[in-house]
Design a protein around this motif. Structure first.
Motif, PDB file in Angstrom:
ATOM      1  N   ARG A 258       0.839  -1.202   0.000  1.00 31.58           N
ATOM      2  CA  ARG A 258       0.000   0.000   0.000  1.00 31.58           C
ATOM      3  C   ARG A 258       0.872   1.250   0.000  1.00 31.58           C
TER       4      ARG A 258
ATOM      5  N   ALA B 292       2.149   4.822   1.742  1.00 30.27           N
ATOM      6  CA  ALA B 292       2.339   5.545   2.997  1.00 30.27           C
ATOM      7  C   ALA B 292       2.570   6.999   2.632  1.00 30.27           C
ATOM      8  N   ARG B 293       1.777   7.895   3.170  1.00 33.02           N
ATOM      9  CA  ARG B 293       1.836   9.304   2.786  1.00 33.02           C
ATOM     10  C   ARG B 293       2.972  10.022   3.493  1.00 33.02           C
TER      11      ARG B 293
ATOM     12  N   TYR C  24       4.261   9.826  -1.831  1.00 33.81           N
ATOM     13  CA  TYR C  24       3.908   8.523  -1.295  1.00 33.81           C
ATOM     14  C   TYR C  24       5.041   7.524  -1.433  1.00 33.81           C
TER      15      TYR C  24
ATOM     16  N   SER D  77      -0.943  -5.603   7.755  1.00 34.55           N
ATOM     17  CA  SER D  77      -2.214  -4.896   7.611  1.00 34.55           C
ATOM     18  C   SER D  77      -2.674  -4.248   8.912  1.00 34.55           C
TER      19      SER D  77
ATOM     20  N   ARG E  23      -1.333   3.492   8.716  1.00 36.16           N
ATOM     21  CA  ARG E  23      -1.039   3.845   7.326  1.00 36.16           C
ATOM     22  C   ARG E  23       0.362   4.414   7.158  1.00 36.16           C
ATOM     23  N   ASP E  24       0.748   5.333   8.023  1.00 33.15           N
ATOM     24  CA  ASP E  24       2.053   5.972   7.915  1.00 33.15           C
ATOM     25  C   ASP E  24       3.032   5.442   8.952  1.00 33.15           C
TER      26      ASP E  24
ATOM     27  N   TYR F 139       6.671  -0.322   8.561  1.00 37.75           N
ATOM     28  CA  TYR F 139       6.497  -1.153   7.383  1.00 37.75           C
ATOM     29  C   TYR F 139       7.619  -2.171   7.342  1.00 37.75           C
TER      30      TYR F 139
ATOM     31  N   SER G  82      -3.429  -2.755  -2.219  1.00 37.76           N
ATOM     32  CA  SER G  82      -4.548  -1.817  -2.221  1.00 37.76           C
ATOM     33  C   SER G  82      -4.858  -1.497  -3.683  1.00 37.76           C
TER      34      SER G  82
END
Length: 78
Positions: free
Chosen positions: A6, A8-9, A18, A25, A29-30, A33, A65
């Motif tokens: 996915r 990551a911003r 990004y 999971s 999100r950020d 990883y 995603s």
């Protein structure tokens, strides 16, 4: 462990950047990883992906995603 590929911003307000990452999971999100697979800059449409690493994660059963799937197709990893 369910692995997801996915975005990551990163970046500033109104100037997103990004990182394409393989992450558990359950991670934010950020947050953490497992491996960074590349990056995408929507302002300049710059896309760089480590195709071999992406194929390795996909072979191990990682889900993508919708946006990451489109970017991986564009890079030739799928």
């Amino acid at each position: 462990m369910a692995v997801t590929i996915r975005l990551a911003r990163r970046g500033n307000i109104h100037r997103p950047f990004y990182h394409i990452v393989a992450a558990d999971s359950r991670y934010a999100r950020d947050g953490r990883y497992l491996e960074q697979l590349g990056h995408y800059n929507p302002a300049s449409k710059e896309l760089e992906v480590d195709v071999e690493a992406a194929k390795k994660w996909l072979a191990e059963g990682a889900q993508q995603s919708n946006t990451a799937r489109a970017l991986l197709k564009r890079a030739g990893a799928i």
